[in-house]
Design a protein around this motif. Sequence first.
Motif, PDB file in Angstrom:
ATOM      1  N   ASP A   1      32.322  44.037  48.026  1.00  0.00           N
ATOM      2  CA  ASP A   1      31.641  42.795  47.654  1.00  0.00           C
ATOM      3  C   ASP A   1      30.664  42.421  48.779  1.00  0.00           C
ATOM      4  OD1 ASP A   1      32.969  41.487  49.679  1.00  0.00           O
ATOM      5  OD2 ASP A   1      34.022  40.077  48.377  1.00  0.00           O
TER       6      ASP A   1
ATOM      7  N   VAL B   1      39.648  40.964  41.566  1.00  0.00           N
ATOM      8  CA  VAL B   1      38.892  40.218  40.563  1.00  0.00           C
ATOM      9  C   VAL B   1      39.781  40.096  39.327  1.00  0.00           C
ATOM     10  CG1 VAL B   1      36.551  40.766  41.358  1.00  0.00           C
ATOM     11  CG2 VAL B   1      37.739  42.377  39.847  1.00  0.00           C
TER      12      VAL B   1
ATOM     13  N   MET C   1      35.324  36.308  39.443  1.00  0.00           N
ATOM     14  CA  MET C   1      35.330  36.942  40.754  1.00  0.00           C
ATOM     15  C   MET C   1      36.208  36.170  41.732  1.00  0.00           C
ATOM     16  SD  MET C   1      32.730  37.848  38.853  1.00  0.00           S
ATOM     17  CE  MET C   1      31.282  36.787  38.980  1.00  0.00           C
TER      18      MET C   1
ATOM     19  N   LYS D   1      30.578  38.023  44.103  1.00  0.00           N
ATOM     20  CA  LYS D   1      31.898  37.466  44.460  1.00  0.00           C
ATOM     21  C   LYS D   1      31.731  36.490  45.630  1.00  0.00           C
ATOM     22  CE  LYS D   1      36.569  38.895  45.877  1.00  0.00           C
ATOM     23  NZ  LYS D   1      37.415  37.920  45.210  1.00  0.00           N
TER      24      LYS D   1
END
Length: 336
Positions: free
Chosen positions: A10, A267, A277, A310
Amino acid sequence: MSSPISPILDPFGRPITYLRVSVTDRCDFRCVYCMAEDMTFLPKAELMTLEETETLCRRFMAVGTRNIRLTGGEPLVRRNIISLIRNLGAEVKKGNLDELTITTNGSQLYKMADMLYDAGVRRLNVSVDTLDPDKFREITRWGDLAQVLNGIKAAQAAGLKIKLNTVALKGTNEDELADMLAWCGDHGIDMTIIEVMPMGDIGGEDRLDQYLPLSMVRAQLSRRFTLQEIPYRTGGPARYVRIAETGQKLGFITPLTHNFCESCNRVRLTCTGMLYMCLGQDDSANLRDAMREGGTEALDAAIAEAIGRKPKGHDFIIDRDNNAPAVSRHMSVTGG
Ligand code: SAM
Ligand code: SF4
Protein backbone atom coordinates in the motif's frame (compact mmCIF):
# COMPACT_ATOMS: atom_id res chain seq x y z
CA MET A 1 5.16 -20.39 4.48
CA SER A 2 6.92 -18.03 2.05
CA SER A 3 5.28 -17.21 -1.24
CA PRO A 4 6.88 -16.88 -4.68
CA ILE A 5 4.61 -13.84 -5.22
CA SER A 6 5.80 -10.52 -3.76
CA PRO A 7 2.78 -9.05 -2.03
CA ILE A 8 1.28 -5.82 -3.24
CA LEU A 9 2.27 -2.83 -1.05
CA ASP A 10 0.00 0.00 0.00
CA PRO A 11 1.15 3.66 -0.16
CA PHE A 12 2.73 3.34 3.31
CA GLY A 13 4.76 0.27 2.32
CA ARG A 14 2.55 -2.18 4.20
CA PRO A 15 2.34 -5.57 2.42
CA ILE A 16 -1.31 -6.56 1.97
CA THR A 17 -1.38 -10.29 2.60
CA TYR A 18 -4.66 -10.77 4.46
CA LEU A 19 -8.16 -10.65 2.99
CA ARG A 20 -11.28 -10.74 5.16
CA VAL A 21 -14.37 -11.72 3.24
CA SER A 22 -17.89 -11.12 4.49
CA VAL A 23 -19.92 -13.76 2.65
CA THR A 24 -23.33 -12.59 3.86
CA ASP A 25 -24.78 -9.70 5.85
CA ARG A 26 -27.46 -12.03 7.30
CA CYS A 27 -27.29 -13.69 10.67
CA ASP A 28 -29.28 -16.05 12.86
CA PHE A 29 -28.46 -13.88 15.92
CA ARG A 30 -29.15 -10.19 16.60
CA CYS A 31 -26.38 -9.16 19.01
CA VAL A 32 -27.36 -5.91 20.69
CA TYR A 33 -24.10 -4.10 19.85
CA CYS A 34 -24.06 -5.33 16.23
CA MET A 35 -27.59 -5.16 14.82
CA ALA A 36 -31.00 -3.70 15.48
CA GLU A 37 -33.60 -6.41 16.10
CA ASP A 38 -35.53 -5.43 12.98
CA MET A 39 -32.40 -5.18 10.84
CA THR A 40 -33.00 -4.75 7.11
CA PHE A 41 -30.75 -6.99 5.02
CA LEU A 42 -29.62 -6.62 1.44
CA PRO A 43 -31.88 -7.96 -1.28
CA LYS A 44 -30.42 -11.36 -2.27
CA ALA A 45 -29.98 -10.17 -5.87
CA GLU A 46 -27.28 -7.73 -4.74
CA LEU A 47 -25.06 -10.46 -3.33
CA MET A 48 -22.18 -11.82 -5.35
CA THR A 49 -22.48 -15.50 -6.11
CA LEU A 50 -20.08 -17.76 -4.26
CA GLU A 51 -18.30 -18.36 -7.59
CA GLU A 52 -17.75 -14.61 -7.98
CA THR A 53 -16.49 -14.39 -4.41
CA GLU A 54 -14.05 -17.19 -5.16
CA THR A 55 -12.85 -15.45 -8.32
CA LEU A 56 -12.12 -12.32 -6.31
CA CYS A 57 -10.26 -14.33 -3.66
CA ARG A 58 -8.14 -15.89 -6.40
CA ARG A 59 -7.25 -12.49 -7.88
CA PHE A 60 -6.14 -11.36 -4.40
CA MET A 61 -4.05 -14.52 -4.08
CA ALA A 62 -2.43 -13.60 -7.42
CA VAL A 63 -1.19 -10.33 -5.84
CA GLY A 64 0.11 -11.89 -2.65
CA THR A 65 -2.81 -12.66 -0.32
CA ARG A 66 -1.72 -15.56 1.94
CA ASN A 67 -4.52 -15.57 4.52
CA ILE A 68 -8.25 -15.48 3.97
CA ARG A 69 -10.79 -15.18 6.75
CA LEU A 70 -14.48 -15.75 6.04
CA THR A 71 -16.86 -13.75 8.17
CA GLY A 72 -20.23 -12.02 7.94
CA GLY A 73 -23.01 -11.70 9.14
CA GLU A 74 -22.87 -15.34 10.03
CA PRO A 75 -20.76 -17.02 7.34
CA LEU A 76 -21.96 -20.54 8.12
CA VAL A 77 -25.62 -19.71 7.41
CA ARG A 78 -24.92 -18.73 3.80
CA ARG A 79 -26.43 -21.42 1.59
CA ASN A 80 -23.81 -23.80 0.16
CA ILE A 81 -20.92 -21.93 1.85
CA ILE A 82 -19.13 -25.24 2.27
CA SER A 83 -18.40 -25.29 -1.47
CA LEU A 84 -16.42 -22.04 -1.22
CA ILE A 85 -14.70 -23.31 1.93
CA ARG A 86 -13.69 -26.53 0.16
CA ASN A 87 -12.35 -24.71 -2.89
CA LEU A 88 -10.30 -22.24 -0.86
CA GLY A 89 -9.25 -24.99 1.55
CA ALA A 90 -7.85 -26.90 -1.44
CA GLU A 91 -5.53 -23.91 -2.04
CA VAL A 92 -4.25 -24.23 1.53
CA LYS A 93 -3.56 -27.91 0.94
CA LYS A 94 -1.63 -27.02 -2.25
CA GLY A 95 0.42 -24.36 -0.39
CA ASN A 96 -1.08 -21.44 -2.34
CA LEU A 97 -2.62 -20.01 0.83
CA ASP A 98 -1.11 -20.18 4.33
CA GLU A 99 -4.44 -20.27 6.08
CA LEU A 100 -8.21 -20.21 5.66
CA THR A 101 -9.96 -19.20 8.87
CA ILE A 102 -13.55 -18.40 9.82
CA THR A 103 -15.12 -16.05 12.35
CA THR A 104 -18.45 -17.50 13.45
CA ASN A 105 -21.06 -17.23 16.18
CA GLY A 106 -20.75 -21.01 16.54
CA SER A 107 -24.43 -21.82 16.01
CA GLN A 108 -23.80 -24.25 13.12
CA LEU A 109 -20.61 -25.88 14.38
CA TYR A 110 -22.32 -28.84 16.02
CA LYS A 111 -23.14 -30.10 12.52
CA MET A 112 -20.39 -28.50 10.38
CA ALA A 113 -17.19 -28.97 12.43
CA ASP A 114 -16.00 -32.17 10.73
CA MET A 115 -16.73 -30.79 7.26
CA LEU A 116 -14.71 -27.66 8.03
CA TYR A 117 -11.73 -29.68 9.19
CA ASP A 118 -11.88 -31.94 6.12
CA ALA A 119 -12.03 -28.87 3.90
CA GLY A 120 -8.69 -27.64 5.30
CA VAL A 121 -9.77 -25.19 8.01
CA ARG A 122 -7.64 -25.50 11.16
CA ARG A 123 -8.59 -22.47 13.27
CA LEU A 124 -11.87 -20.76 14.11
CA ASN A 125 -12.75 -17.61 16.02
CA VAL A 126 -16.00 -18.18 17.86
CA SER A 127 -17.79 -15.15 19.31
CA VAL A 128 -19.18 -15.74 22.79
CA ASP A 129 -19.79 -12.79 25.11
CA THR A 130 -21.04 -14.67 28.18
CA LEU A 131 -21.26 -18.20 29.58
CA ASP A 132 -24.58 -17.48 31.28
CA PRO A 133 -27.45 -18.88 29.15
CA ASP A 134 -29.92 -16.11 30.09
CA LYS A 135 -27.42 -13.33 29.48
CA PHE A 136 -26.43 -15.02 26.22
CA ARG A 137 -30.05 -14.85 25.09
CA GLU A 138 -30.20 -11.20 26.17
CA ILE A 139 -27.06 -10.21 24.25
CA THR A 140 -27.69 -12.25 21.09
CA ARG A 141 -31.51 -11.88 21.34
CA TRP A 142 -31.96 -15.15 19.39
CA GLY A 143 -29.00 -17.35 20.35
CA ASP A 144 -28.84 -20.60 22.36
CA LEU A 145 -25.67 -20.92 24.44
CA ALA A 146 -25.90 -24.72 24.80
CA GLN A 147 -25.93 -25.12 21.01
CA VAL A 148 -22.84 -22.90 20.66
CA LEU A 149 -20.96 -24.71 23.43
CA ASN A 150 -21.82 -28.05 21.80
CA GLY A 151 -20.45 -26.62 18.58
CA ILE A 152 -17.19 -25.61 20.25
CA LYS A 153 -16.88 -29.12 21.67
CA ALA A 154 -17.52 -30.68 18.27
CA ALA A 155 -14.98 -28.35 16.66
CA GLN A 156 -12.28 -29.22 19.19
CA ALA A 157 -13.04 -32.92 18.76
CA ALA A 158 -12.64 -32.50 15.00
CA GLY A 159 -9.17 -31.01 15.56
CA LEU A 160 -9.97 -27.32 15.09
CA LYS A 161 -8.18 -24.78 17.26
CA ILE A 162 -10.59 -22.28 18.81
CA LYS A 163 -10.15 -18.68 19.87
CA LEU A 164 -12.98 -17.05 21.75
CA ASN A 165 -13.92 -13.47 20.72
CA THR A 166 -15.65 -11.58 23.49
CA VAL A 167 -16.93 -8.01 23.28
CA ALA A 168 -16.55 -6.24 26.65
CA LEU A 169 -19.94 -4.79 27.56
CA LYS A 170 -20.37 -2.41 30.46
CA GLY A 171 -22.80 -3.74 33.08
CA THR A 172 -23.42 -6.93 31.07
CA ASN A 173 -20.38 -9.20 31.09
CA GLU A 174 -17.77 -7.03 32.80
CA ASP A 175 -17.93 -9.03 36.04
CA GLU A 176 -17.68 -12.32 34.19
CA LEU A 177 -14.60 -11.78 32.02
CA ALA A 178 -12.16 -13.25 34.56
CA ASP A 179 -14.30 -16.40 34.88
CA MET A 180 -14.48 -16.66 31.10
CA LEU A 181 -10.70 -16.39 30.89
CA ALA A 182 -10.41 -19.21 33.44
CA TRP A 183 -12.90 -21.29 31.43
CA CYS A 184 -10.80 -20.73 28.30
CA GLY A 185 -7.73 -21.88 30.25
CA ASP A 186 -9.53 -25.08 31.26
CA HIS A 187 -10.51 -25.77 27.64
CA GLY A 188 -7.21 -24.91 25.89
CA ILE A 189 -8.77 -21.87 24.20
CA ASP A 190 -7.13 -18.48 23.54
CA MET A 191 -9.32 -15.43 24.09
CA THR A 192 -9.57 -11.98 22.55
CA ILE A 193 -11.49 -9.24 24.29
CA ILE A 194 -12.86 -6.54 21.99
CA GLU A 195 -13.88 -2.98 22.78
CA VAL A 196 -17.26 -1.93 21.34
CA MET A 197 -16.79 -0.01 18.11
CA PRO A 198 -19.08 2.73 16.83
CA MET A 199 -20.35 1.04 13.68
CA GLY A 200 -23.84 1.22 12.24
CA ASP A 201 -27.19 2.18 13.71
CA ILE A 202 -28.25 -0.38 16.35
CA GLY A 203 -31.78 0.84 17.03
CA GLY A 204 -32.59 2.00 20.57
CA GLU A 205 -29.29 0.85 22.11
CA ASP A 206 -26.81 3.47 23.32
CA ARG A 207 -23.14 2.83 22.57
CA LEU A 208 -21.99 4.89 25.54
CA ASP A 209 -23.99 2.58 27.80
CA GLN A 210 -22.18 -0.42 26.26
CA TYR A 211 -18.67 1.04 26.12
CA LEU A 212 -16.19 -0.43 28.58
CA PRO A 213 -12.56 0.66 28.12
CA LEU A 214 -10.23 -2.33 28.03
CA SER A 215 -7.76 -0.52 30.28
CA MET A 216 -10.30 -1.20 33.05
CA VAL A 217 -10.76 -4.81 31.97
CA ARG A 218 -7.03 -5.35 31.96
CA ALA A 219 -6.65 -3.89 35.44
CA GLN A 220 -9.45 -6.12 36.70
CA LEU A 221 -8.01 -9.29 35.12
CA SER A 222 -4.56 -8.47 36.53
CA ARG A 223 -5.94 -8.86 40.05
CA ARG A 224 -6.59 -12.57 39.41
CA PHE A 225 -4.11 -13.51 36.67
CA THR A 226 -0.51 -12.77 35.74
CA LEU A 227 -0.46 -11.09 32.34
CA GLN A 228 2.93 -11.56 30.67
CA GLU A 229 3.83 -9.35 27.70
CA ILE A 230 4.66 -11.38 24.56
CA PRO A 231 5.83 -10.14 21.16
CA TYR A 232 3.14 -12.15 19.28
CA ARG A 233 1.52 -10.07 16.48
CA THR A 234 -0.82 -10.98 13.65
CA GLY A 235 -0.82 -7.74 11.67
CA GLY A 236 -4.28 -7.11 13.08
CA PRO A 237 -5.58 -4.88 15.82
CA ALA A 238 -5.00 -7.27 18.75
CA ARG A 239 -2.18 -6.95 21.28
CA TYR A 240 -1.46 -10.20 23.14
CA VAL A 241 -0.31 -11.29 26.58
CA ARG A 242 0.22 -14.79 27.95
CA ILE A 243 -1.74 -15.81 31.05
CA ALA A 244 0.91 -17.40 33.29
CA GLU A 245 -1.63 -19.48 35.22
CA THR A 246 -3.16 -21.15 32.14
CA GLY A 247 -0.53 -20.80 29.40
CA GLN A 248 -3.18 -19.47 26.99
CA LYS A 249 -2.94 -16.22 25.02
CA LEU A 250 -5.20 -13.26 25.71
CA GLY A 251 -5.63 -10.53 23.09
CA PHE A 252 -6.99 -7.03 23.53
CA ILE A 253 -8.55 -5.22 20.59
CA THR A 254 -8.72 -1.56 21.54
CA PRO A 255 -9.37 0.41 18.39
CA LEU A 256 -10.73 3.40 20.29
CA THR A 257 -8.01 3.85 22.89
CA HIS A 258 -4.97 2.78 20.85
CA ASN A 259 -3.84 3.09 17.30
CA PHE A 260 -3.31 -0.29 15.67
CA CYS A 261 -2.87 0.86 12.11
CA GLU A 262 0.89 0.99 11.58
CA SER A 263 1.19 -2.75 10.98
CA CYS A 264 -2.15 -3.26 9.19
CA ASN A 265 -1.86 -5.96 6.53
CA ARG A 266 -5.49 -6.37 5.57
CA VAL A 267 -8.37 -5.28 3.40
CA ARG A 268 -12.04 -6.27 3.65
CA LEU A 269 -14.39 -7.50 0.95
CA THR A 270 -18.16 -7.39 1.43
CA CYS A 271 -20.71 -9.84 0.07
CA THR A 272 -21.66 -7.31 -2.62
CA GLY A 273 -18.08 -7.02 -3.85
CA MET A 274 -17.17 -3.70 -2.23
CA LEU A 275 -13.58 -3.56 -1.00
CA TYR A 276 -13.00 -1.52 2.17
CA MET A 277 -9.39 -0.60 2.65
CA CYS A 278 -9.91 0.34 6.33
CA LEU A 279 -12.44 -0.87 8.92
CA GLY A 280 -12.78 2.66 10.27
CA GLN A 281 -13.19 4.60 7.01
CA ASP A 282 -15.98 4.77 4.44
CA ASP A 283 -13.84 4.75 1.27
CA SER A 284 -14.47 1.65 -0.86
CA ALA A 285 -13.98 0.23 -4.36
CA ASN A 286 -16.59 -1.66 -6.36
CA LEU A 287 -14.79 -4.82 -7.43
CA ARG A 288 -17.97 -6.65 -8.42
CA ASP A 289 -18.68 -4.18 -11.23
CA ALA A 290 -15.04 -4.18 -12.32
CA MET A 291 -15.17 -7.99 -12.51
CA ARG A 292 -18.56 -8.17 -14.24
CA GLU A 293 -17.89 -5.40 -16.74
CA GLY A 294 -14.18 -5.64 -17.44
CA GLY A 295 -13.01 -9.17 -16.68
CA THR A 296 -9.72 -10.19 -15.10
CA GLU A 297 -7.61 -7.30 -16.36
CA ALA A 298 -10.03 -4.63 -15.18
CA LEU A 299 -10.42 -6.44 -11.88
CA ASP A 300 -6.66 -6.61 -11.30
CA ALA A 301 -6.37 -2.90 -12.12
CA ALA A 302 -9.25 -2.10 -9.73
CA ILE A 303 -7.61 -4.10 -6.92
CA ALA A 304 -4.27 -2.33 -7.44
CA GLU A 305 -5.96 1.07 -7.59
CA ALA A 306 -7.95 0.38 -4.40
CA ILE A 307 -4.94 -0.77 -2.40
CA GLY A 308 -3.17 2.34 -3.67
CA ARG A 309 -5.82 4.33 -1.76
CA LYS A 310 -5.49 2.47 1.57
CA PRO A 311 -5.43 5.17 4.24
CA LYS A 312 -2.85 5.44 6.98
CA GLY A 313 -5.40 4.89 9.76
CA HIS A 314 -8.90 5.37 11.13
CA ASP A 315 -10.75 8.02 13.16
CA PHE A 316 -13.04 6.15 15.54
CA ILE A 317 -14.33 8.23 18.46
CA ILE A 318 -16.98 7.49 21.11
CA ASP A 319 -17.70 10.28 23.58
CA ARG A 320 -20.65 12.35 24.68
CA ASP A 321 -20.43 14.65 21.65
CA ASN A 322 -19.84 11.82 19.18
CA ASN A 323 -22.44 9.23 19.99
CA ALA A 324 -23.48 8.70 16.37
CA PRO A 325 -21.78 5.89 14.47
CA ALA A 326 -18.31 6.97 13.21
CA VAL A 327 -18.84 4.62 10.29
CA SER A 328 -22.35 4.26 8.96
CA ARG A 329 -22.13 0.61 7.86
CA HIS A 330 -22.65 -2.22 10.35
CA MET A 331 -19.87 -4.53 11.45
CA SER A 332 -21.87 -7.32 9.80
CA VAL A 333 -21.21 -5.66 6.40
CA THR A 334 -17.42 -5.75 6.66
CA GLY A 335 -17.29 -8.55 9.21
CA GLY A 336 -15.03 -6.88 11.77
N1 SAM B 1 -21.28 -13.62 13.09
C1 SAM B 1 -19.90 -13.89 13.28
C2 SAM B 1 -19.50 -13.68 14.72
O1 SAM B 1 -20.29 -13.15 15.49
O2 SAM B 1 -18.39 -14.09 15.04
C3 SAM B 1 -18.97 -13.09 12.37
C4 SAM B 1 -19.30 -11.64 12.15
S1 SAM B 1 -19.22 -10.59 13.59
C5 SAM B 1 -19.67 -9.04 12.86
C6 SAM B 1 -17.48 -10.50 13.88
C7 SAM B 1 -17.07 -9.98 15.23
O3 SAM B 1 -17.40 -8.63 15.33
C8 SAM B 1 -17.73 -10.68 16.41
O4 SAM B 1 -16.74 -11.12 17.31
C9 SAM B 1 -18.58 -9.60 17.04
O5 SAM B 1 -18.67 -9.78 18.42
C10 SAM B 1 -17.83 -8.35 16.66
N2 SAM B 1 -18.64 -7.13 16.61
C11 SAM B 1 -19.80 -6.90 15.98
N3 SAM B 1 -20.22 -5.63 16.14
C12 SAM B 1 -19.28 -5.02 16.90
C13 SAM B 1 -19.12 -3.70 17.42
N4 SAM B 1 -19.99 -2.73 17.16
N5 SAM B 1 -18.02 -3.46 18.18
C14 SAM B 1 -17.10 -4.43 18.42
N6 SAM B 1 -17.19 -5.69 17.96
C15 SAM B 1 -18.27 -5.98 17.21
FE1 SF4 C 1 -24.57 -11.95 14.06
FE2 SF4 C 1 -21.98 -11.93 14.64
FE3 SF4 C 1 -23.37 -9.62 14.51
FE4 SF4 C 1 -23.85 -11.28 16.50
S1 SF4 C 1 -21.91 -10.23 16.07
S2 SF4 C 1 -25.41 -10.27 15.21
S3 SF4 C 1 -23.55 -13.22 15.59
S4 SF4 C 1 -22.96 -10.96 12.86
